[in-house]
Scaffold this motif. Structure first.
Motif, PDB file in Angstrom:
ATOM      1  N   GLU A  11      -1.440   2.184  -2.537  1.00  0.00           N
ATOM      2  CA  GLU A  11      -0.159   2.787  -2.176  1.00  0.00           C
ATOM      3  C   GLU A  11      -0.117   4.256  -2.596  1.00  0.00           C
ATOM      4  OE1 GLU A  11       2.704   0.175  -3.974  1.00  0.00           O
ATOM      5  OE2 GLU A  11       2.720  -1.156  -2.233  1.00  0.00           O
ATOM      6  N   GLU A  35      -3.342  -2.269   1.948  1.00  0.00           N
ATOM      7  CA  GLU A  35      -2.049  -1.708   1.527  1.00  0.00           C
ATOM      8  C   GLU A  35      -1.898  -0.245   1.940  1.00  0.00           C
ATOM      9  OE1 GLU A  35      -3.091  -4.932  -1.472  1.00  0.00           O
ATOM     10  OE2 GLU A  35      -4.134  -3.260  -0.513  1.00  0.00           O
ATOM     11  N   GLU A  38      -0.463  -0.425   5.398  1.00  0.00           N
ATOM     12  CA  GLU A  38       0.841  -1.074   5.226  1.00  0.00           C
ATOM     13  C   GLU A  38       1.874  -0.073   4.712  1.00  0.00           C
ATOM     14  OE1 GLU A  38       2.837  -4.595   2.483  1.00  0.00           O
ATOM     15  OE2 GLU A  38       0.683  -4.556   2.754  1.00  0.00           O
ATOM     16  N   TYR A  39       1.491   0.720   3.715  1.00  0.00           N
ATOM     17  CA  TYR A  39       2.386   1.729   3.150  1.00  0.00           C
ATOM     18  C   TYR A  39       2.725   2.791   4.195  1.00  0.00           C
ATOM     19  CZ  TYR A  39       4.082   5.441   0.037  1.00  0.00           C
ATOM     20  OH  TYR A  39       4.843   6.421  -0.552  1.00  0.00           O
ATOM     21  N   ALA A  41       2.539   2.605   7.462  1.00  0.00           N
ATOM     22  CA  ALA A  41       3.329   2.065   8.581  1.00  0.00           C
ATOM     23  C   ALA A  41       4.809   2.109   8.254  1.00  0.00           C
ATOM     24  CB  ALA A  41       2.887   0.631   8.874  1.00  0.00           C
ATOM     25  N   ARG A  42       5.134   1.940   6.999  1.00  0.00           N
ATOM     26  CA  ARG A  42       6.540   1.959   6.552  1.00  0.00           C
ATOM     27  C   ARG A  42       7.051   3.382   6.340  1.00  0.00           C
ATOM     28  NH1 ARG A  42       5.934  -0.604   1.913  1.00  0.00           N
ATOM     29  NH2 ARG A  42       6.091   1.241   0.594  1.00  0.00           N
ATOM     30  N   GLU A  43       6.210   4.246   5.761  1.00  0.00           N
ATOM     31  CA  GLU A  43       6.697   5.543   5.286  1.00  0.00           C
ATOM     32  C   GLU A  43       6.496   6.697   6.266  1.00  0.00           C
ATOM     33  OE1 GLU A  43       8.497   5.836   2.610  1.00  0.00           O
ATOM     34  OE2 GLU A  43       8.243   3.716   2.082  1.00  0.00           O
ATOM     35  N   LYS A  46       9.375   7.648   8.639  1.00  0.00           N
ATOM     36  CA  LYS A  46      10.545   8.224   7.964  1.00  0.00           C
ATOM     37  C   LYS A  46      10.508   9.748   7.940  1.00  0.00           C
ATOM     38  CE  LYS A  46      11.174   4.240   4.857  1.00  0.00           C
ATOM     39  NZ  LYS A  46      11.158   3.797   3.434  1.00  0.00           N
ATOM     40  N   GLN A  53      -1.784   1.402  14.453  1.00  0.00           N
ATOM     41  CA  GLN A  53      -2.842   0.451  14.129  1.00  0.00           C
ATOM     42  C   GLN A  53      -3.699   0.267  15.373  1.00  0.00           C
ATOM     43  OE1 GLN A  53      -2.072  -3.185  11.875  1.00  0.00           O
ATOM     44  NE2 GLN A  53      -3.391  -4.299  13.316  1.00  0.00           N
TER      45      GLN A  53
END
Length: 352
Positions: A11, A35, A38-39, A41-43, A46, A53
């Motif tokens: 992360e 991760e 994953e991190y 994809a979320r951040e 924003k 992906q």
């Protein structure tokens, strides 16, 4: 002073990529680095960034190729067999002199191997990996804090030299948690206007991103240009941590997380009255051979420790150039040596 936060290594990579100005990421999940995407994809969304992906590692690296051709800061991450699939694309990127960051959280091999930590991609990362005479700058952090710092440095080196930069961690570094500081750093601006494919708007000749040279004269000239760049990198970018080698009885040399275990082994030897030194390459390529020239003439043992069958030891022996014998100790398959285990090997050599 900024506040420290407790964060998992993978992360932290994602956060460091964003802090370094990376707004574009293409990748594919693979243990032990999943991760990271994953991190991101979320951040990334924003901050108006792009996360995609890909359907495979092969697709991801070719998306990197296209994006890097616009001069955009772009990154991917994977683990050993995934990075193997990327090698053709990395060769193309190096040939086209495009900047990007490639994160490799190494795991056991060969083949699918295991998901446990390893350092078996040293050859792949430092010798090019794909076809042709090219090299990739390779950075090897030993802590999560250093990993964050080297992501920032890696992007600057990628832009400065127009080259792919590989950051080699391992599954242990990606999965552990440590307190780190995210200090604000200035992201240097680099002018890509003389080569980036950003559209001409009818105001200039188009920039062509190409690695195909059908004329042998042109291809040789291009290779000579690349060689000059690699010579400049070799002259200017060698980095290593060197500790107490001037009067040491034994010098441990290791990279990444293995170097931390060696430092603990060194403390055990110091308690027995031995003088202990350490050399930790931070750039695996260019290899910091000058660090080994600082070792005193009376050293009894140089012990190289790796999580593989002996890959960096070849560069260590070249750096020492026959002046001292270099011994090797390694574990494979995801096995992690203890400090006591390494100290026992060292004592056997010291007392032989």
């Amino acid at each position: 002073m900024s506040e420290k936060i407790l964060i998992k290594g993978n992360e932290a990579i994602g956060a460091a990529l964003i802090a370094a100005g990376c707004k574009t990421y293409f990748g594919y999940p693979i243990t032990p680095q999943s991760e990271v995407p994953e991190y991101l994809a979320r951040e990334l969304p924003k901050i108006g960034g792009t996360f995609l992906q890909a359907e495979s590692e092969v697709a991801a690296i070719n998306m990197i190729y296209g994006c890097a051709g616009t001069g955009t800061r772009v990154a991917t991450s994977s683990s050993s067999p995934g990075v193997s699939l990327m090698q053709e694309g990395i060769s193309y990127i190096a040939a086209c002199e495009l900047p990007c960051m490639i994160i490799n959280m190494m795991r056991g091999g060969p083949g699918l191997g295991s998901i446990q930590p390893s350092q078996t991609d040293y050859f792949q990362s430092t010798r090019g990996g794909g076809n042709g005479d090219y090299r990739t700058l390779c950075l090897a952090p030993a802590s999560i804090q250093e990993m964050v710092d080297l992501v920032h440095l890696g992007f600057e080196l990628a832009d400065q030299y127009r080259t792919p930069v590989v950051l080699c961690g391992d599954g242990m570094l990606g999965q552990m948690m440590e307190p780190i500081e995210f200090t604000e750093k200035e992201n240097k601006e680099f002018d890509h206007s003389d080569w980036a494919a950003t559209g001409t708007k009818g105001k200039r000749e188009p920039h062509i991103i190409n690695s195909l040279y059908l004329s042998p004269d042109e291809l040789e000239a291009h290779n000579k240009k690349l060689i000059k760049k690699y010579e400049a990198i070799t002259a200017n970018e060698k980095r290593a941590e060197v500790v107490d080698v001037e009067d040491a009885d034994i010098v441990f040399t290791a990279f990444g997380t293995t170097s931390r275990i060696c430092k603990s082994a060194g403390e055990l030897l110091k308690a027995k009255g031995y003088k202990v030194g350490h050399i930790r390459p931070i750039t695996l390529w260019p290899f910091p051979d000058g660090a080994y020239h600082k070792i005193n003439d009376n050293v009894k043992v140089i012990l190289d420790v790796e999580l593989n069958q002996g890959q960096m030891v070849e560069d260590v022996r070249l750096a020492v150039n026959g002046k001292h014998p270099v011994h090797f100790y390694g574990r494979q398959g995801g096995m992690i040596p203890t400090a006591e285990e390494i100290a026992d090997v060292a004592l056997e050599l010291l007392e032989a």
